[in-house]
Design an enzyme around this catalytic site. Structure first.
Site, PDB file in Angstrom:
ATOM      1  N   ASP A  36      33.757  40.247  46.939  1.00 13.28           N
ATOM      2  CA  ASP A  36      34.391  40.456  45.636  1.00 13.28           C
ATOM      3  C   ASP A  36      33.449  40.052  44.524  1.00 13.28           C
ATOM      4  O   ASP A  36      32.543  39.268  44.737  1.00 13.28           O
ATOM      5  CB  ASP A  36      35.602  39.532  45.512  1.00 13.28           C
ATOM      6  CG  ASP A  36      36.822  40.136  46.131  1.00 13.28           C
ATOM      7  OD1 ASP A  36      37.734  39.365  46.436  1.00 13.28           O
ATOM      8  OD2 ASP A  36      36.874  41.359  46.298  1.00 13.28           O
ATOM      9  N   LYS A  58      36.568  43.583  42.307  1.00 14.54           N
ATOM     10  CA  LYS A  58      37.655  43.990  41.418  1.00 14.54           C
ATOM     11  C   LYS A  58      37.466  43.296  40.083  1.00 14.54           C
ATOM     12  O   LYS A  58      36.966  42.199  40.031  1.00 14.54           O
ATOM     13  CB  LYS A  58      38.994  43.507  41.971  1.00 14.54           C
ATOM     14  CG  LYS A  58      39.298  43.991  43.328  1.00 14.54           C
ATOM     15  CD  LYS A  58      40.472  43.226  43.866  1.00 14.54           C
ATOM     16  CE  LYS A  58      40.754  43.684  45.273  1.00 14.54           C
ATOM     17  NZ  LYS A  58      41.821  42.923  45.870  1.00 14.54           N
ATOM     18  N   MET A 172      44.550  35.031  36.398  1.00 12.40           N
ATOM     19  CA  MET A 172      44.591  36.460  36.026  1.00 12.40           C
ATOM     20  C   MET A 172      45.458  36.702  34.797  1.00 12.40           C
ATOM     21  O   MET A 172      46.090  37.746  34.687  1.00 12.40           O
ATOM     22  CB  MET A 172      45.152  37.298  37.200  1.00 12.40           C
ATOM     23  CG  MET A 172      44.361  37.169  38.473  1.00 12.40           C
ATOM     24  SD  MET A 172      45.082  38.103  39.833  1.00 12.40           S
ATOM     25  CE  MET A 172      46.449  37.060  40.285  1.00 12.40           C
TER      26      MET A 172
HETATM   27  N1  SAH Z   1      41.663  33.333  45.303  1.00 14.70           N
HETATM   28  C1  SAH Z   1      41.188  32.891  44.003  1.00 14.70           C
HETATM   29  C2  SAH Z   1      41.998  33.461  42.865  1.00 14.70           C
HETATM   30  C3  SAH Z   1      41.955  34.966  42.794  1.00 14.70           C
HETATM   31  S1  SAH Z   1      42.747  35.582  41.359  1.00 14.70           S
HETATM   32  C4  SAH Z   1      41.173  31.360  43.968  1.00 14.70           C
HETATM   33  O1  SAH Z   1      41.750  30.716  44.861  1.00 14.70           O
HETATM   34  O2  SAH Z   1      40.553  30.795  43.052  1.00 14.70           O
HETATM   35  C5  SAH Z   1      41.405  35.632  40.221  1.00 14.70           C
HETATM   36  C6  SAH Z   1      41.654  34.680  39.083  1.00 14.70           C
HETATM   37  O3  SAH Z   1      41.220  33.377  39.428  1.00 14.70           O
HETATM   38  C7  SAH Z   1      40.916  35.005  37.813  1.00 14.70           C
HETATM   39  O4  SAH Z   1      41.587  35.984  37.059  1.00 14.70           O
HETATM   40  C8  SAH Z   1      40.931  33.662  37.113  1.00 14.70           C
HETATM   41  O5  SAH Z   1      42.181  33.407  36.515  1.00 14.70           O
HETATM   42  C9  SAH Z   1      40.788  32.708  38.281  1.00 14.70           C
HETATM   43  N2  SAH Z   1      39.391  32.263  38.482  1.00 14.70           N
HETATM   44  C10 SAH Z   1      38.641  32.442  39.569  1.00 14.70           C
HETATM   45  N3  SAH Z   1      37.428  31.863  39.439  1.00 14.70           N
HETATM   46  C11 SAH Z   1      37.419  31.306  38.220  1.00 14.70           C
HETATM   47  C12 SAH Z   1      36.455  30.543  37.490  1.00 14.70           C
HETATM   48  N4  SAH Z   1      35.263  30.256  38.001  1.00 14.70           N
HETATM   49  N5  SAH Z   1      36.800  30.113  36.237  1.00 14.70           N
HETATM   50  C13 SAH Z   1      37.999  30.396  35.719  1.00 14.70           C
HETATM   51  N6  SAH Z   1      38.956  31.093  36.364  1.00 14.70           N
HETATM   52  C14 SAH Z   1      38.668  31.539  37.597  1.00 14.70           C
END
Ligand code: SAH
Length: 247
Positions: A36, A58, A172
């Site tokens: 991803d 995505k 998100m």
């Molecule tokens: N599985 C992932 C989340 C997937 S949804 C997890 O456990 O972290 C994707 C969302 O995660 C993004 O839209 C954002 O809101 C958040 N996100 C992921 N990495 C991030 C980062 N480094 N800084 C801020 N938000 C992050």
């Protein structure tokens, strides 16, 4: 490891040192990595030289490769290779569609393993100096998809249940930040209730905007994704805890 296995691997939030030992061990043996956009691209450098890479990245709200195609890509690669890595940002089971992908494989008789990762929901606030719980301040937190706040689904959210003082973490949700704040105020939170937006957390490009439900939307106009929203009194603890910015 004689069997064909698809490993659904959490890559952590961005800082490569927040990957698990298990995830690194598996990536070093990968024959194919299906990944991803959230995964730190440097992670791919630890894969073997002859490893195949498939980008199914995505962007928030848009899905360049539809989920059913990703499922099929995983399945076809499992037929072709013995060690298939499906690499996901954060943790594969926190809004990562890891469950859907694993069910698809299960239904086709493909062996899989889940390798949990450090979720952005907790680690990104931690790098911004915001603990999601704090004794005497708040004793629970909730991780919510902010994506569903869009369009029709907005009515399906039980906004009244957010009257609570627990820490709210929206993933998100950047594009729906205005709606989220408006709804929280409409459903009982004070306009000056603390909120922060954290972008590219745990990386060198990390940016934090601190404000309240009334002004955070305006203040975070120039913020990039990935970003999360954190709402709660714990945001104020940043004053003393923002270690990552001070180091
Ligand atoms: N599985 C992932 C989340 C997937 S949804 C997890 O456990 O972290 C994707 C969302 O995660 C993004 O839209 C954002 O809101 C958040 N996100 C992921 N990495 C991030 C980062 N480094 N800084 C801020 N938000 C992050």
């Amino acid at each position: 490891m004689n069997d064909k296995t698809v490993y659904l691997v959490g890559a952590g939030p961005g800082d490569i040192e927040l990957m698990t030992i298990k995830s690194v061990r598996l990536i070093k043996k990968a024959q194919v990595i299906i990944y991803d956009r959230l995964a730190n691209p440097d992670i791919l450098k630890i894969a073997p030289k002859d490893c195949e890479f498939i980008d199914v990245g995505k962007t928030d709200g848009r899905h360049p490769v539809p989920q059913d195609e990703i499922n099929e890509i995983l399945y076809l690669n499992a037929l072709k290779y013995n060690i298939v890595i499906r690499l996901k940002g954060g943790d594969p089971f926190v809004f990562g569609r890891g469950g859907e992908e694993a069910i698809y494989l299960y239904d086709r008789g493909i062996k899989f393993e889940i390798v949990p990762g450090i979720t952005s929901a907790i680690s990104v606030p931690a790098y911004a100096g915001i603990p999601v719980t704090q004794r005497g301040v708040v004793s629970s937190f909730r991780v919510i998809t902010g994506h569903e706040a869009r369009g029709k689904a907005v009515s399906q959210i039980d906004w009244d249940s957010y009257k609570t003082d627990e820490t709210l973490i929206f993933l998100m949700g950047l594009h729906n930040l205005k709606t989220i704040c408006k709804k929280l105020i409409q459903h009982g939170k004070k306009p000056d209730y603390p909120a922060a937006v954290i972008s590219k957390g745990t990386t060198k490009s990390q940016k934090i905007v601190v404000g309240n439900l009334e002004n955070i939307h305006e203040k975070s106009k120039n913020i990039d994704t990935p970003a999360l929203i954190i709402v709660g009194k714990v945001v104020n603890l940043r004053d003393k805890l923002k270690w990552f910015e001070l180091n």
